[in-house]
Design an enzyme around this catalytic site. Structure first.
Site, PDB file in Angstrom:
ATOM      1  N   ASP A 197       0.867  -1.184   0.000  1.00 47.24           N
ATOM      2  CA  ASP A 197       0.000   0.000   0.000  1.00 47.24           C
ATOM      3  C   ASP A 197       0.901   1.230   0.000  1.00 47.24           C
ATOM      4  OD1 ASP A 197      -1.654  -2.158   0.652  1.00 47.24           O
ATOM      5  OD2 ASP A 197      -2.942  -0.953   1.951  1.00 47.24           O
ATOM      6  N   LYS A 209     -10.169   0.299  -1.839  1.00 46.59           N
ATOM      7  CA  LYS A 209     -10.003   0.026  -0.411  1.00 46.59           C
ATOM      8  C   LYS A 209     -10.360   1.268   0.386  1.00 46.59           C
ATOM      9  CE  LYS A 209      -6.594  -1.317   3.118  1.00 46.59           C
ATOM     10  NZ  LYS A 209      -5.233  -1.815   3.365  1.00 46.59           N
ATOM     11  N   LYS A 257      -6.884   3.395  -2.811  1.00 45.55           N
ATOM     12  CA  LYS A 257      -7.207   3.346  -1.383  1.00 45.55           C
ATOM     13  C   LYS A 257      -7.399   4.764  -0.870  1.00 45.55           C
ATOM     14  CE  LYS A 257      -4.934   1.995   2.990  1.00 45.55           C
ATOM     15  NZ  LYS A 257      -3.755   1.287   3.544  1.00 45.55           N
TER      16      LYS A 257
END
Length: 229
Positions: free
Chosen positions: A92, A185, A155
Site C-alpha cells: 500500500d 479500499k 485506497k
C-alpha cells in the site's frame, strides 16, 4: 439493484487487519496476527520494518512511503521491493499528495509507476490517495493515474492525515472512476459496522480496519444480514 446477503465471514474476508502505529512492537504484531487468524480476515497490514512475519492463512500487506508520501519515488520503490523480498504479498503506497493538489498528475503517475516497476508483478499494489485532502477532480485524476500505472487498487487514506479518513462520497467517486477494473479500499476512521457497510454499499471491495473485532461484532453472529446492493 440486486439483493444479496453479507455474512460475518464474508465481511471478514474483505478486511486488512491493520497495525501501523509507530509505537507498535513485535509482540503487538504477533497479537495482531493471532487475532486476525481468529477473526478470519483476508490480510494483516503492518509496517515494513516488522517483516518478516509468519501469517499463515492470511495475506501480508505492508505500506510504502508511509504516511506522508513525501519520500523520493526511488525510495518508495526500493522499500516496496525489499518488503516483497521479505514476504509481503501486497504493498500500500502513499502518493505525493502535494503533487496531486498542485494538479501535477504526471508526477503522480511517475511515482506510482516507479513502485509498480519496483515490485513488478510479484505483489498487489494499492495506491493511497488521501482522498479527504483532494478535490473531486483530483480524486478522479489520481485514480486514472493509478490505473494507467498498473495499480491493482486505489485506497482512500492512511488514517494519519489531519484532513480525515475515508468517506462514503470519496469511495463512491473512486469506484465510479475505476469502474470495477481496480479494487477500492476504504481505510481510515472506519470504526463501526454501519460505517463499514456504508463503504461497501458505496463500492469498497476491501476495508482497512484497526478495530476489526468491533466492526464484526456489530454485525453479530447471525447467519447473515440482508443488504441492498
Amino acid at each position: 439493484m440486486d439483493r444479496m446477503t453479507l455474512t460475518r465471514a464474508a465481511l471478514a474476508g474483505m478486511v486488512d487487519h491493520t497495525l501501523l502505529k509507530p509505537e507498535a512492537t513485535q509482540a503487538d504484531v504477533a497479537a495482531l496476527i493471532e487475532e486476525g487468524r481468529e477473526l478470519g480476515v483476508l490480510a494483516v497490514c503492518v509496517s515494513p520494518s516488522m517483516l518478516p512475519i509468519r501469517a499463515e492463512g492470511m495475506l501480508t500487506a505492508v505500506v510504502a512511503g508511509f504516511p506522508s508520501g513525501k519520500h523520493h519515488s526511488l525510495i518508495k520503490g526500493s522499500e516496496a521491493r525489499l518488503a516483497v523480498q521479505q514476504g509481503a504479498d501486497e504493498v500500500d503506497m502513499v502518493i505525493d499528495v502535494g503533487a496531486a493538489i498542485a494538479g501535477d498528475y504526471n508526477a503522480v503517475l511517475a511515482d506510482i509507476v516507479t513502485v509498480r516497476e519496483g515490485i513488478a508483478g510479484s505483489a498487489v499494489l494499492k495506491v493511497i490517495i488521501e482522498s479527504a485532502a483532494l478535490s473531486d477532480e483530483a480524486i478522479v485524476e489520481v485514480c486514472r493515474a493509478a490505473e494507467k500505472a498498473g495499480a491493482d487498487f486505489v485506497k482512500t487514506s492512511t488514517g494519519f492525515h489531519p484532513a480525515g479518513g475515508a468517506s462514503v462520497e470519496a469511495v463512491r467517486l473512486m469506484a465510479e472512476t475505476v469502474g470495477g477494473r481496480l479494487g477500492v479500499k476504504a481505510s481510515g476512521g472506519i470504526r463501526t459496522t454501519d460505517a463499514a457497510l456504508a463503504m461497501i454499499d458505496a463500492g469498497a471491495t476491501r476495508l482497512g480496519l484497526s478495530g476489526t473485532r468491533a466492526v464484526l461484532d456489530g454485525l453479530g453472529w447471525s447467519d447473515c444480514v440482508a443488504r441492498e446492493w
